[in-house]
Design an enzyme around this catalytic site. Sequence first.
Site, PDB file in Angstrom:
ATOM      1  N   GLU A 174       0.847  -1.192   0.000  1.00  0.00           N
ATOM      2  CA  GLU A 174       0.000   0.000   0.000  1.00  0.00           C
ATOM      3  C   GLU A 174       0.884   1.244   0.000  1.00  0.00           C
ATOM      4  OE1 GLU A 174      -3.816  -1.390   2.758  1.00  0.00           O
ATOM      5  OE2 GLU A 174      -2.357   0.020   3.558  1.00  0.00           O
ATOM      6  N   THR A 175       0.347   2.339  -0.495  1.00  0.00           N
ATOM      7  CA  THR A 175       0.926   3.660  -0.262  1.00  0.00           C
ATOM      8  C   THR A 175      -0.103   4.449   0.540  1.00  0.00           C
ATOM      9  OG1 THR A 175       2.063   3.568  -2.392  1.00  0.00           O
ATOM     10  CG2 THR A 175       1.933   5.711  -1.318  1.00  0.00           C
ATOM     11  N   THR A 273       2.322  -4.517  -5.955  1.00  0.00           N
ATOM     12  CA  THR A 273       1.073  -3.761  -5.995  1.00  0.00           C
ATOM     13  C   THR A 273       1.139  -2.579  -5.040  1.00  0.00           C
ATOM     14  OG1 THR A 273      -0.024  -4.964  -4.200  1.00  0.00           O
ATOM     15  CG2 THR A 273      -0.172  -5.912  -6.425  1.00  0.00           C
ATOM     16  N   GLU A 274       0.385  -1.543  -5.360  1.00  0.00           N
ATOM     17  CA  GLU A 274       0.222  -0.388  -4.467  1.00  0.00           C
ATOM     18  C   GLU A 274      -1.236   0.063  -4.530  1.00  0.00           C
ATOM     19  OE1 GLU A 274       2.381   0.771  -2.409  1.00  0.00           O
ATOM     20  OE2 GLU A 274       4.352   0.173  -3.181  1.00  0.00           O
ATOM     21  N   VAL A 275      -1.935  -0.064  -3.415  1.00  0.00           N
ATOM     22  CA  VAL A 275      -3.256   0.539  -3.301  1.00  0.00           C
ATOM     23  C   VAL A 275      -3.155   1.754  -2.394  1.00  0.00           C
ATOM     24  CG1 VAL A 275      -4.456  -1.656  -3.675  1.00  0.00           C
ATOM     25  CG2 VAL A 275      -3.971  -0.902  -1.358  1.00  0.00           C
TER      26      VAL A 275
END
Length: 309
Positions: A174-175, A273-275
Amino acid sequence: MADEFVYHIGTKGQPWGAEEKQQWLSEQHKKRSYVDDVVTAIDALKEQFTVECYGHLEYAVGQYDLFVVKSRQWHPELPTIVVTGGVHGYETSGVHGALRFLQTTAAAYEDQVNIVVFPCLSPWGYETINRWNPTAADPNRSFKEGSGVLESELPMQYLARLKTPIAMHVDLHETTDTDNSEFRPALAAKEGTVNTNWNIPDGFYLVGDADRAEADFQAAIIRSVGAITHIAEPDDQGNFIGVPMEQAGVINYAAKPLGLCMGMTNAAYVTTTEVYPDSPKTNPEECIVAQVAAITGGLDYLLSKQSRD
């Protein structure tokens, strides 16, 4: 870019020593339970999958067993895929996305691939909602032989013991807004450098490996996730977090030189991944489901590619 924010620990321009790191550690406190949230969920998977303890972390501030979940029926002739979550413990949907994949979706692929999932590589980081481990080391810069960071070295050693080639690795991240309010300022203070915050992308994006870009693979994941949540748009310079966009929703980093988790295998297909869970356009549940969609999008591409080849 926002103006520089000076962190409250250390002297500006001087890297942290032992005293500053100890001060930082003393300010960290348990906010949630690794056992209640993660280990209990892993235990519930034992009837369907093989669960192994692949290592143990022992710190003055906590002791943790580390678990990997893998296909019960192992088929050496099938491709093996790896999913990692919780490299940065504060990135919640990475942990729970890995678990949700096992709980809901992994079984549908077990006759086509061997599955290896590390749901939470950094349990102390999970409990204290932290990017670093208790020694103020970033596990996602430490996937290198001899780094001394066990959160990174132990999963690498486990995969080496499997003695099987890895076809795909999806690393779930995540960011969050705390990247700018806490973690980037703390990193600059620790290293004695100047911090300038970045514009956090509003939405989902991917970080591919510059040396294994596989644009079609990345695009397939973006399409899969786009059915669940919104894909981030680049900033006015065409960048995500200061890096040029390669294609819609995708940037590339040099994974192995940086010691990134997605660089720990030689898989042909890798991505991070980055959500963005702080977006007003999403919610925690949607972020978890988006992580699952990233895994299945990659799996479907891998299997389709192999059937064509």
